[in-house]
Design a protein around this motif. Structure first.
Motif, PDB file in Angstrom:
ATOM      1  N   UNK A 147     -25.042  47.263  -5.372  1.00  0.00           N
ATOM      2  CA  UNK A 147     -23.735  47.283  -4.796  1.00  0.00           C
ATOM      3  C   UNK A 147     -23.121  48.533  -4.616  1.00  0.00           C
ATOM      4  N   UNK A 148     -23.065  48.935  -5.422  1.00  0.00           N
ATOM      5  CA  UNK A 148     -22.490  50.538  -5.481  1.00  0.00           C
ATOM      6  C   UNK A 148     -23.019  51.392  -4.150  1.00  0.00           C
ATOM      7  N   UNK A 149     -24.391  51.198  -4.432  1.00  0.00           N
ATOM      8  CA  UNK A 149     -25.330  52.174  -3.528  1.00  0.00           C
ATOM      9  C   UNK A 149     -25.153  51.714  -2.095  1.00  0.00           C
ATOM     10  N   UNK A 150     -24.947  50.403  -2.079  1.00  0.00           N
ATOM     11  CA  UNK A 150     -24.749  49.823  -0.560  1.00  0.00           C
ATOM     12  C   UNK A 150     -23.446  50.525   0.103  1.00  0.00           C
ATOM     13  N   UNK A 151     -22.418  50.303  -0.686  1.00  0.00           N
ATOM     14  CA  UNK A 151     -21.178  50.769  -0.381  1.00  0.00           C
ATOM     15  C   UNK A 151     -21.033  52.108  -0.133  1.00  0.00           C
ATOM     16  N   UNK A 152     -21.766  53.025  -1.099  1.00  0.00           N
ATOM     17  CA  UNK A 152     -21.969  54.454  -0.808  1.00  0.00           C
ATOM     18  C   UNK A 152     -22.680  54.787   0.299  1.00  0.00           C
ATOM     19  N   UNK A 153     -23.715  54.128   0.668  1.00  0.00           N
ATOM     20  CA  UNK A 153     -24.496  54.399   1.956  1.00  0.00           C
ATOM     21  C   UNK A 153     -23.663  54.219   2.924  1.00  0.00           C
ATOM     22  N   UNK A 154     -23.052  53.050   3.030  1.00  0.00           N
ATOM     23  CA  UNK A 154     -22.025  52.936   4.390  1.00  0.00           C
ATOM     24  C   UNK A 154     -21.065  54.117   4.594  1.00  0.00           C
ATOM     25  N   UNK A 155     -20.415  54.457   3.261  1.00  0.00           N
ATOM     26  CA  UNK A 155     -19.329  55.555   3.419  1.00  0.00           C
ATOM     27  C   UNK A 155     -20.032  56.821   3.753  1.00  0.00           C
ATOM     28  N   UNK A 156     -21.183  57.057   3.310  1.00  0.00           N
ATOM     29  CA  UNK A 156     -21.866  58.363   3.982  1.00  0.00           C
ATOM     30  C   UNK A 156     -22.246  58.267   5.281  1.00  0.00           C
ATOM     31  N   UNK A 157     -22.818  57.165   5.936  1.00  0.00           N
ATOM     32  CA  UNK A 157     -22.790  56.769   7.048  1.00  0.00           C
ATOM     33  C   UNK A 157     -21.823  57.060   8.139  1.00  0.00           C
ATOM     34  N   UNK A 183     -13.054  55.549  14.967  1.00  0.00           N
ATOM     35  CA  UNK A 183     -12.128  54.658  13.832  1.00  0.00           C
ATOM     36  C   UNK A 183     -12.987  53.368  13.672  1.00  0.00           C
ATOM     37  N   UNK A 184     -14.152  52.957  14.682  1.00  0.00           N
ATOM     38  CA  UNK A 184     -15.012  51.986  14.273  1.00  0.00           C
ATOM     39  C   UNK A 184     -15.810  52.091  13.214  1.00  0.00           C
ATOM     40  N   UNK A 185     -16.404  53.305  12.876  1.00  0.00           N
ATOM     41  CA  UNK A 185     -17.047  53.803  11.826  1.00  0.00           C
ATOM     42  C   UNK A 185     -16.211  53.695  10.508  1.00  0.00           C
ATOM     43  N   UNK A 186     -15.073  54.234  10.484  1.00  0.00           N
ATOM     44  CA  UNK A 186     -14.290  54.101   9.320  1.00  0.00           C
ATOM     45  C   UNK A 186     -13.447  52.628   9.082  1.00  0.00           C
ATOM     46  N   UNK A 187     -13.565  52.006  10.014  1.00  0.00           N
ATOM     47  CA  UNK A 187     -13.048  50.482   9.770  1.00  0.00           C
ATOM     48  C   UNK A 187     -14.265  49.602   9.235  1.00  0.00           C
ATOM     49  N   UNK A 190     -16.379  51.113   7.150  1.00  0.00           N
ATOM     50  CA  UNK A 190     -16.503  51.599   5.918  1.00  0.00           C
ATOM     51  C   UNK A 190     -15.670  51.102   5.028  1.00  0.00           C
ATOM     52  N   UNK A 191     -14.417  50.729   5.567  1.00  0.00           N
ATOM     53  CA  UNK A 191     -13.048  50.145   4.978  1.00  0.00           C
ATOM     54  C   UNK A 191     -13.658  48.594   4.589  1.00  0.00           C
ATOM     55  N   UNK A 192     -14.288  47.881   5.499  1.00  0.00           N
ATOM     56  CA  UNK A 192     -14.755  46.520   5.377  1.00  0.00           C
ATOM     57  C   UNK A 192     -15.626  46.567   4.168  1.00  0.00           C
ATOM     58  N   UNK A 193     -16.651  47.446   4.202  1.00  0.00           N
ATOM     59  CA  UNK A 193     -17.740  47.296   3.075  1.00  0.00           C
ATOM     60  C   UNK A 193     -17.108  47.590   1.645  1.00  0.00           C
ATOM     61  N   UNK A 194     -16.135  48.537   1.676  1.00  0.00           N
ATOM     62  CA  UNK A 194     -15.552  48.651   0.448  1.00  0.00           C
ATOM     63  C   UNK A 194     -14.609  47.326  -0.024  1.00  0.00           C
ATOM     64  N   UNK A 195     -14.126  46.729   0.997  1.00  0.00           N
ATOM     65  CA  UNK A 195     -13.141  45.606   0.715  1.00  0.00           C
ATOM     66  C   UNK A 195     -14.187  44.534   0.188  1.00  0.00           C
ATOM     67  N   UNK A 196     -15.269  44.417   0.657  1.00  0.00           N
ATOM     68  CA  UNK A 196     -16.217  43.286   0.165  1.00  0.00           C
ATOM     69  C   UNK A 196     -16.851  43.674  -0.930  1.00  0.00           C
ATOM     70  N   UNK A 197     -17.306  45.219  -0.889  1.00  0.00           N
ATOM     71  CA  UNK A 197     -18.225  45.538  -2.199  1.00  0.00           C
ATOM     72  C   UNK A 197     -17.699  45.775  -3.494  1.00  0.00           C
TER      73      UNK A 197
END
Length: 100
Positions: free
Chosen positions: A32-42, A51-55, A57-64
């Motif tokens: 789960x941490x690796x998945x959120x980190x991969x989304x942030x790195x991407x 803004x779509x990419x950052x949004x 990333x924020x959604x992935x962090x909110x769920x993860x």
């Protein structure tokens, strides 16, 4: 055929179940941490930096984040279960070595 032949009694023991629970909860935490980190790195490094990419990333962090916190709690409980189910005979000698 007996259960001992297939190792079924060993697999269903409390210590084996505690180790499996601890291992699966740690694996879930890492994934789960690796998945959120991969989304942030991407979102940061692919070059889109929109803004779509950052949004996303924020959604992935909110769920993860709640998922990672739940797996962290389960990992701690799994660690306690492993310690609790450890048999003194398998943990090694608890006496001081003699001076031979």
């Amino acid at each position: 055929m007996s259960d001992r032949l297939f190792g079924l009694s060993d697999r269903l023991s409390g210590a084996w179940l505690a180790r499996a629970f601890a291992a699966l909860s740690v694996l879930g935490l890492v994934l789960s941490v690796a998945g959120v980190a991969a989304m942030a790195i991407a979102a940061e490094s692919i070059g889109r930096k929109t803004w779509g990419a950052y949004f996303a990333m924020e959604q992935a962090m909110a769920i993860g984040t709640p998922v990672a916190v739940a797996f962290a709690g389960l990992s701690v409980l799994g660690g306690f279960a492993v310690v609790y189910t450890t048999d003194a005979s398998t943990a090694g000698s608890t006496t001081r070595p003699s001076d031979d």
